[in-house]
Design a protein around this motif. Structure first.
Motif, PDB file in Angstrom:
ATOM      1  N   SER A   1       4.044  -3.893  25.801  1.00 25.70           N
ATOM      2  CA  SER A   1       4.253  -3.422  27.174  1.00 25.70           C
ATOM      3  C   SER A   1       3.809  -4.481  28.186  1.00 25.70           C
ATOM      4  CB  SER A   1       3.478  -2.117  27.370  1.00 25.70           C
ATOM      5  OG  SER A   1       3.591  -1.680  28.683  1.00 25.70           O
ATOM      6  N   MET A   2       2.637  -5.060  27.963  1.00 28.08           N
ATOM      7  CA  MET A   2       2.150  -6.109  28.875  1.00 28.08           C
ATOM      8  C   MET A   2       3.066  -7.321  28.816  1.00 28.08           C
ATOM      9  SD  MET A   2      -1.987  -6.369  28.837  1.00 28.08           S
ATOM     10  CE  MET A   2      -2.250  -6.470  27.083  1.00 28.08           C
ATOM     11  N   GLY A   3       3.515  -7.644  27.596  1.00 30.39           N
ATOM     12  CA  GLY A   3       4.395  -8.801  27.422  1.00 30.39           C
ATOM     13  C   GLY A   3       5.709  -8.610  28.156  1.00 30.39           C
ATOM     14  N   LEU A   4       6.322  -7.429  27.954  1.00 31.57           N
ATOM     15  CA  LEU A   4       7.616  -7.171  28.600  1.00 31.57           C
ATOM     16  C   LEU A   4       7.468  -7.051  30.120  1.00 31.57           C
ATOM     17  CD1 LEU A   4       9.228  -4.647  26.073  1.00 31.57           C
ATOM     18  CD2 LEU A   4       9.889  -7.008  26.461  1.00 31.57           C
TER      19      LEU A   4
ATOM     20  N   ILE B   1      13.049 -13.588  27.846  1.00 28.99           N
ATOM     21  CA  ILE B   1      12.737 -12.447  26.977  1.00 28.99           C
ATOM     22  C   ILE B   1      12.603 -12.911  25.520  1.00 28.99           C
ATOM     23  CG2 ILE B   1      15.184 -11.792  26.687  1.00 28.99           C
ATOM     24  CD1 ILE B   1      12.278  -9.360  26.894  1.00 28.99           C
ATOM     25  N   TYR B   2      13.388 -13.922  25.158  1.00 26.92           N
ATOM     26  CA  TYR B   2      13.344 -14.444  23.785  1.00 26.92           C
ATOM     27  C   TYR B   2      11.940 -14.991  23.480  1.00 26.92           C
ATOM     28  CZ  TYR B   2      14.345 -17.398  19.755  1.00 26.92           C
ATOM     29  OH  TYR B   2      14.310 -17.997  18.526  1.00 26.92           O
ATOM     30  N   THR B   3      11.400 -15.769  24.445  1.00 30.54           N
ATOM     31  CA  THR B   3      10.062 -16.340  24.255  1.00 30.54           C
ATOM     32  C   THR B   3       9.029 -15.218  24.146  1.00 30.54           C
ATOM     33  OG1 THR B   3      10.816 -18.056  25.750  1.00 30.54           O
ATOM     34  CG2 THR B   3       8.482 -18.070  25.222  1.00 30.54           C
ATOM     35  N   THR B   4       9.170 -14.216  24.987  1.00 28.32           N
ATOM     36  CA  THR B   4       8.219 -13.094  24.970  1.00 28.32           C
ATOM     37  C   THR B   4       8.284 -12.352  23.634  1.00 28.32           C
ATOM     38  OG1 THR B   4       8.558 -12.849  27.333  1.00 28.32           O
ATOM     39  CG2 THR B   4       7.517 -11.003  26.208  1.00 28.32           C
ATOM     40  N   LEU B   5       9.509 -12.062  23.187  1.00 26.27           N
ATOM     41  CA  LEU B   5       9.654 -11.296  21.951  1.00 26.27           C
ATOM     42  C   LEU B   5       9.099 -12.061  20.747  1.00 26.27           C
ATOM     43  CD1 LEU B   5      13.142  -9.602  22.360  1.00 26.27           C
ATOM     44  CD2 LEU B   5      10.886  -8.607  22.695  1.00 26.27           C
ATOM     45  N   LYS B   6       9.269 -13.376  20.775  1.00 23.37           N
ATOM     46  CA  LYS B   6       8.744 -14.188  19.660  1.00 23.37           C
ATOM     47  C   LYS B   6       7.225 -14.036  19.557  1.00 23.37           C
ATOM     48  CE  LYS B   6      10.040 -18.463  19.986  1.00 23.37           C
ATOM     49  NZ  LYS B   6      10.457 -19.839  19.862  1.00 23.37           N
ATOM     50  N   LYS B   7       6.582 -13.918  20.705  1.00 23.97           N
ATOM     51  CA  LYS B   7       5.109 -13.795  20.725  1.00 23.97           C
ATOM     52  C   LYS B   7       4.673 -12.437  20.167  1.00 23.97           C
ATOM     53  CE  LYS B   7       4.026 -17.377  23.658  1.00 23.97           C
ATOM     54  NZ  LYS B   7       3.221 -18.500  23.223  1.00 23.97           N
ATOM     55  N   TYR B   8       5.557 -11.441  20.289  1.00 24.65           N
ATOM     56  CA  TYR B   8       5.167 -10.094  19.877  1.00 24.65           C
ATOM     57  C   TYR B   8       5.981  -9.574  18.692  1.00 24.65           C
ATOM     58  CZ  TYR B   8       2.396 -10.199  24.067  1.00 24.65           C
ATOM     59  OH  TYR B   8       1.459 -10.561  25.001  1.00 24.65           O
ATOM     60  N   ALA B   9       6.399 -10.508  17.839  1.00 28.37           N
ATOM     61  CA  ALA B   9       7.212 -10.128  16.674  1.00 28.37           C
ATOM     62  C   ALA B   9       6.439  -9.167  15.767  1.00 28.37           C
ATOM     63  CB  ALA B   9       7.628 -11.376  15.916  1.00 28.37           C
TER      64      ALA B   9
ATOM     65  N   LEU C   1      -1.506 -12.037  28.886  1.00 25.33           N
ATOM     66  CA  LEU C   1      -2.187 -13.333  28.924  1.00 25.33           C
ATOM     67  C   LEU C   1      -1.177 -14.479  28.800  1.00 25.33           C
ATOM     68  CD1 LEU C   1      -5.028 -14.615  29.022  1.00 25.33           C
ATOM     69  CD2 LEU C   1      -4.954 -14.711  26.549  1.00 25.33           C
ATOM     70  N   ASN C   2      -0.149 -14.261  27.977  1.00 22.94           N
ATOM     71  CA  ASN C   2       0.854 -15.325  27.802  1.00 22.94           C
ATOM     72  C   ASN C   2       1.554 -15.633  29.124  1.00 22.94           C
ATOM     73  OD1 ASN C   2       0.491 -15.654  24.996  1.00 22.94           O
ATOM     74  ND2 ASN C   2       1.614 -13.751  24.654  1.00 22.94           N
ATOM     75  N   ALA C   3       1.870 -14.580  29.885  1.00 21.07           N
ATOM     76  CA  ALA C   3       2.522 -14.793  31.183  1.00 21.07           C
ATOM     77  C   ALA C   3       1.575 -15.531  32.123  1.00 21.07           C
ATOM     78  CB  ALA C   3       2.939 -13.457  31.783  1.00 21.07           C
ATOM     79  N   SER C   4       0.289 -15.153  32.054  1.00 17.70           N
ATOM     80  CA  SER C   4      -0.699 -15.799  32.908  1.00 17.70           C
ATOM     81  C   SER C   4      -0.851 -17.279  32.536  1.00 17.70           C
ATOM     82  CB  SER C   4      -2.037 -15.061  32.745  1.00 17.70           C
ATOM     83  OG  SER C   4      -3.014 -15.687  33.479  1.00 17.70           O
ATOM     84  N   ILE C   5      -0.887 -17.548  31.229  1.00 11.38           N
ATOM     85  CA  ILE C   5      -1.004 -18.940  30.759  1.00 11.38           C
ATOM     86  C   ILE C   5       0.242 -19.731  31.176  1.00 11.38           C
ATOM     87  CG2 ILE C   5      -0.998 -20.378  28.666  1.00 11.38           C
ATOM     88  CD1 ILE C   5      -2.847 -18.193  27.420  1.00 11.38           C
ATOM     89  N   ASP C   6       1.410 -19.100  31.014  1.00 11.01           N
ATOM     90  CA  ASP C   6       2.656 -19.767  31.396  1.00 11.01           C
ATOM     91  C   ASP C   6       2.633 -20.122  32.887  1.00 11.01           C
ATOM     92  OD1 ASP C   6       5.604 -20.374  30.863  1.00 11.01           O
ATOM     93  OD2 ASP C   6       5.710 -18.956  32.542  1.00 11.01           O
ATOM     94  N   PHE C   7       2.157 -19.176  33.694  1.00 13.39           N
ATOM     95  CA  PHE C   7       2.078 -19.421  35.140  1.00 13.39           C
ATOM     96  C   PHE C   7       1.124 -20.580  35.424  1.00 13.39           C
ATOM     97  CE2 PHE C   7       0.173 -18.501  39.345  1.00 13.39           C
ATOM     98  CZ  PHE C   7       1.324 -18.602  40.110  1.00 13.39           C
TER      99      PHE C   7
ATOM    100  N   GLN D   1      -7.978 -15.051  19.256  1.00 14.45           N
ATOM    101  CA  GLN D   1      -8.401 -13.682  19.639  1.00 14.45           C
ATOM    102  C   GLN D   1      -7.185 -12.758  19.712  1.00 14.45           C
ATOM    103  OE1 GLN D   1     -10.603 -13.975  23.325  1.00 14.45           O
ATOM    104  NE2 GLN D   1     -12.481 -14.592  22.302  1.00 14.45           N
ATOM    105  N   ASN D   2      -6.103 -13.275  20.308  1.00 10.13           N
ATOM    106  CA  ASN D   2      -4.891 -12.465  20.432  1.00 10.13           C
ATOM    107  C   ASN D   2      -4.269 -12.146  19.082  1.00 10.13           C
ATOM    108  OD1 ASN D   2      -5.004 -12.194  23.115  1.00 10.13           O
ATOM    109  ND2 ASN D   2      -3.355 -13.613  23.603  1.00 10.13           N
ATOM    110  N   LYS D   3      -4.313 -13.144  18.191  1.00  6.11           N
ATOM    111  CA  LYS D   3      -3.717 -12.938  16.864  1.00  6.11           C
ATOM    112  C   LYS D   3      -4.443 -11.834  16.110  1.00  6.11           C
ATOM    113  CE  LYS D   3      -1.096 -16.883  15.427  1.00  6.11           C
ATOM    114  NZ  LYS D   3      -1.120 -18.203  14.867  1.00  6.11           N
TER     115      LYS D   3
END
Lengths: 233, 478
Positions: free
Chosen positions: B376-379, B441-449, B384-390, B356-358
């Motif tokens: 913006s949500m990622g940074l 931040i590297y992990t976050t940026l990879k998700k939002y390339a 959702l990625n932060a929520s899943i990580d948590f 869905q995210n893709k």
């Protein structure tokens, strides 16, 4: 100074200007007469490079306007039928802005003097242009031409709609500039103004320059007859 | 450049004299102020609630008295999701993902206390966060600021006068863009300073990794987004014959970008990749735990197999003879099998979320709003990625916590003497408090390339297109 060589502009099947050959010398005022749609404004627009010619070329000071649009605009000043300025700026601010665009920077006093010399009443100089009449705006246009030290003036029916006094003042300013060697191409409907101000007159009809002569060679009555003859034909 | 600066100065002077621009700017500034204020209030309240509840639960855990470790594993504990300082700015999905979770043996509980549950339907539609104001309302201000940038010049006739001065349309366009950008900066700089001061004043726990870089990147991406809307508005104005057409075109773009496309994509994502209901999801986990992942090895069979293996390995005849408490090992084995089942089902769920995210990421290529919203949500670590990580980190904590209890039972208690064995404060203290740090931040940026590439390409493409169009366009035939 101004030359048109076989200058043609077509819009599809419609020919707005057909093979215009014209040469205007330094310090001359060439008045183009003609009915609406005769090709006067098209000629002005081609010299301004606002539109591309279909054939031929227009030159200012031996520079093709299509190839040297910026250089040619550095030496000309344009006043349309209804000179529109920025209504939220004062006359002085408008003049300062447009002068600056041409690389001419003047002090407030110098701009003030330029506007006064162009006939704008002192108390209007620092008023917003939204309060100006058409004649007052045309005077700012003249002030701009003076300030830019333009060598060429392109005027598209500049006195249309002006009252006789304002129109007369405008003509006087043109003659003053002529004396300084400024070359003018003016499209107009005003036969009297053309005879009074112009050094040369051309009559256009359906995109063709049908008559061209020196103003001193015809009387006002002859000019009127000639003009009407072409219009009726 | 000089010409563009002169044009920019003139534009700013006119904008300041036009009351509409001033009024709109004030409205945006007030909305940003309100959103920041509500963000701070929400942050402080939630942070206070979380801190109090966490302290209370820790005290409860430590003060539970002496008891069997497996009973303590069921006594369980609560974990609270810390608010990140950047959630002041972008609430993201925080309102929907829940704030606390109950941890106990055998079960992976769902997050509870979702703030959106407590709000009215209007709030659920979208809270007024600063990010929302900048993402949705700021483009509206830009549109009202710039829709007539060229059309008004054409309608007034000043464009011809400008061009007759030897000024190129490119210089005029960049002058106007510069002016609008400066006007918007005047609104944004006080807001950004306020945000920075507030984050410093709030002195939050260090939950967000690479906070400085995140702030710089947030600033840059928002600047790019604003730039995109400014250039787009100027371009549309340049190509429109009258102001009304330019405004209609731009408003259509705004509605498409911020309402129609995001809603359509969200619905399409749900239709293409539907999520199972919570009931079906939980039942499937229970079924697989009972019957085995292959559906053919029920729990009793698995336990018999384990018992046989241990008896063979330790060369003994009964579980009583094993050098450890078999009950503890059996419970841990059951726990680990349950984790395996959970991982399979959670993995499937994540796979659907990712699909869905893709879809949203792909659409961000044509929609800068979606690109910015996701970044913006990622940074801000509220996506959702932060929520899943948590959730992953919480689940890992739960597993370590339960294993500690089961291992203690296996190592220190006797088989068949469940209630005779108990542990106390030393054991409870050995279970460390849960602490959380967001992904780097590297992990976050990879998700939002893709989203970052989208904003970059939009910016470059619009610059090139504007330069091309202004060179090709004559002042008389916008």
């Amino acid at each position: 100074m101004l030359k048109a060589n076989g200058l043609t502009k077509k819009y599809g099947a419609f020919t707005a200007l057909n093979a215009l050959d014209l040469e205007i010398g330094e310090g001359d005022i060439f008045c183009l007469l003609g009915a609406n749609g005769a090709g006067k404004s098209t000629t002005i627009n081609l010299f301004l490079n606002f539109i591309e010619p279909t054939n031929g070329n227009a030159t200012i000071n031996d520079m093709d306007v299509s190839k040297h649009p910026l250089e040619t605009k550095q030496i000309l000043s344009y006043i349309p039928e209804n000179l529109m300025l920025y209504p939220n700026l004062t006359g002085l601010e408008n003049l300062d802005f447009f002068c600056g665009l041409g690389g001419k920077n003047y002090s407030k006093d110098e701009l003030d003097t330029l506007l006064q010399q162009s006939g704008l009443q002192t108390h209007f100089i620092n008023k917003r242009v939204q309060n100006y009449s058409k004649g007052m705006r045309q005077k700012v246009g003249i002030a701009l031409a003076r300030a830019r030290e333009a060598k060429v003036l392109l005027l598209d029916e500049p006195t249309s709609g002006l009252d006789p006094k304002a129109s007369n003042e405008f003509s006087e300013l043109l003659l003053e500039m002529k004396d300084k060697g400024v070359t003018t191409l003016m499209a107009t409907h005003d036969l009297f103004r053309a005879k009074d101000t112009g050094t040369h007159i051309g009559i256009m009809k359906e995109g063709v320059l049908v008559e061209k002569f020196e103003s001193k060679d015809v009387s006002f009555q002859d000019l009127e007859k000639l003009y009407l003859k072409h219009m009726h034909n | 450049m000089k010409t563009s600066i002169r044009i920019a100065k003139k534009e700013i002077k006119i904008a300041l004299r036009e009351k509409l621009v001033l009024t709109l700017s004030c409205i945006i500034l007030v909305l940003l102020g309100i959103s920041l204020y509500t963000g701070v209030i929400a942050y402080q309240q939630q942070q206070k609630t979380i801190t109090n509840a966490q302290e209370e639960k820790r005290e409860e855990w430590l003060g539970q008295g002496d008891k069997h470790p497996h009973i303590a594993a069921h006594f369980g504990t609560f974990i609270f999701k810390p608010k990140t300082v950047l959630s002041l700015f972008d609430f993201g999905l925080d309102t929907y993902t829940g704030t606390s979770v109950y941890l106990e043996a055998h079960y992976q509980h769902q997050f509870m206390f979702r703030p959106a549950q407590d709000h009215s339907s209007m709030i659920r539609f979208g809270e007024l966060s600063s990010a929302l104001v900048l993402q949705i309302l700021m483009p509206l201000l830009i549109i009202f600021l710039a829709y007539a940038s060229f059309t008004k010049e054409k309608e007034r006739g000043t464009l011809r006068l400008l061009s007759s001065q030897g000024v190129t349309l490119t210089s005029i366009a960049w002058g106007k863009i510069l002016a609008y950008f400066i006007i918007l900066l005047v609104i944004l700089v006080p807001f950004a300073l306020g945000l920075l001061l507030l984050s410093y004043w709030l002195k939050t726990p260090d939950t967000v990794a690479d906070l400085g870089i995140r702030i710089v990147l947030l600033g840059s991406t928002y600047m790019a987004y604003i730039f995109i809307f400014v250039v787009l508005s100027v371009l549309v104005s340049l190509k429109s014959s009258i102001s009304r057409n330019a405004l209609l075109t731009l408003l259509t773009c705004w509605i498409l970008f911020t309402i129609i496309i995001p809603k359509t994509i969200a619905n399409l994502g749900e239709s293409l990749y539907p999520l199972p209901s919570m009931k079906i999801y939980k039942e499937a986990i229970l079924k697989d735990k009972a019957d085995g992942l292959d559906g053919k090895t029920p729990r009793a069979e698995r336990m018999t197999k384990l018992e046989k293996e241990l008896l063979t390995k330790h060369k003994v005849d009964s579980v009583q003879q094993l050098p450890f408490n078999y009950e503890g090992v059996r419970m841990q084995a059951g726990e680990e099998y349950g984790d395996k089942v959970y991982d399979v089902h959670w993995g499937r769920l994540l796979n659907i979320f990712n699909k869905q995210n893709k879809l949203g990421s792909y659409v961000s290529v044509v929609n800068p709003y979606i690109a910015l919203r996701n970044i913006s949500m990622g940074l801000s670590a509220t996506d959702l990625n932060a929520s899943i990580d948590f959730q992953k980190k919480v689940e890992n904590y739960r597993r370590i916590f339960i294993k500690k209890m089961n291992d203690d039972m296996a190592e220190n208690s006797e088989y068949g003497k469940f209630y005779e064995y108990s542990v106390g404060l030393d054991m409870w203290k050995s279970v460390e408090d849960f602490t959380y740090k967001t992904p780097s931040i590297y992990t976050t940026l990879k998700k939002y390339a893709l989203e970052l590439a989208s904003l970059f390409c939009w910016t470059i493409a619009l610059i090139l297109f504007l330069n091309y169009i202004t060179r090709k366009t004559k002042p008389t035939n916008g």
